[in-house]
Enzyme design. Structure first.
Site, PDB file in Angstrom:
ATOM      1  N   ASP A 127       0.857  -1.184   0.000  1.00 54.19           N
ATOM      2  CA  ASP A 127       0.000   0.000   0.000  1.00 54.19           C
ATOM      3  C   ASP A 127       0.890   1.230   0.000  1.00 54.19           C
ATOM      4  OD1 ASP A 127      -2.425  -1.431   0.136  1.00 54.19           O
ATOM      5  OD2 ASP A 127      -2.280  -1.587   2.315  1.00 54.19           O
ATOM      6  N   ASP A 142      -6.875  -1.419  -4.601  1.00 45.93           N
ATOM      7  CA  ASP A 142      -7.915  -1.062  -3.632  1.00 45.93           C
ATOM      8  C   ASP A 142      -8.832   0.014  -4.194  1.00 45.93           C
ATOM      9  OD1 ASP A 142      -6.723  -2.801  -1.785  1.00 45.93           O
ATOM     10  OD2 ASP A 142      -5.578  -1.191  -0.833  1.00 45.93           O
TER      11      ASP A 142
END
Length: 178
Positions: A127, A142
């Site tokens: 991330d 995401d």
């Protein structure tokens, strides 16, 4: 050449290639950005893009959204495989002629595969996108999953509105001719 066209038609089920290319673009863009973060940033390092608003922050997640079910890779493998099969099934069986539904399914597919690749290769998800008004860090996959769900909800609302219009039009006792 005609034989090749028949084979390709069979592979994609007569669906426009653009939807598959869209999913592929999401996967490639997601993996490329994650590769760049892993290769060029230390874990926890943060680059200020727009101070007090947007940062690129190197983070790893072994769970689902917001760190839920941390370390349960076997569960993510099973769920993701079922989701991918379901998305492809719905794309081929129920989305024909419905561009928004097709788009939402392929955006979801790209996001699901993007994070699945991370889980298989790295045993964690990379991330890096951080906005200060959110309390979490996410990635392109995401974002695609979130967008795909939003498009799916819009599709469901449009279908509901269309059904109500159709129902009201058939059962109406007063026809204005419009």
């Amino acid at each position: 050449m005609l034989q090749y066209d028949k084979v390709w038609h069979h592979i994609i089920g007569g669906r426009p290639v653009i939807y598959y290319l869209m999913a592929l673009f999401i996967i490639v863009f997601d993996q490329l950005t994650k590769y760049l973060v892993v290769r060029n940033m230390e874990l926890g390092e943060s680059i200020h893009v727009i101070d007090n608003f947007f940062y690129i922050t190197s983070h790893r997640n072994t769970g689902a959204a917001w760190g839920m079910l941390e370390g349960q890779m076997w569960l993510f493998y099973i769920v993701t495989i079922v989701v991918i099969i379901g998305l492809l099934f719905y794309f081929h069986r129920h989305a024909k002629g419905n561009h928004l539904f097709s788009l939402s399914l392929m955006v979801l597919l790209g996001g699901a595969i993007g994070n699945f690749i991370d889980r298989i290769i790295r045993q964690e998800v990379v991330d890096f996108i951080q906005f200060t008004f959110f309390n979490f860090i996410f990635n392109i996959a995401d974002a695609a999953l979130t967008l795909g769900v939003a498009l799916l909800f819009i599709q469901m609302i449009l279908e509901e509105v269309q059904e109500k219009r159709k129902k009201n039009g058939k059962h109406s006792t007063h026809n204005t001719g419009k």
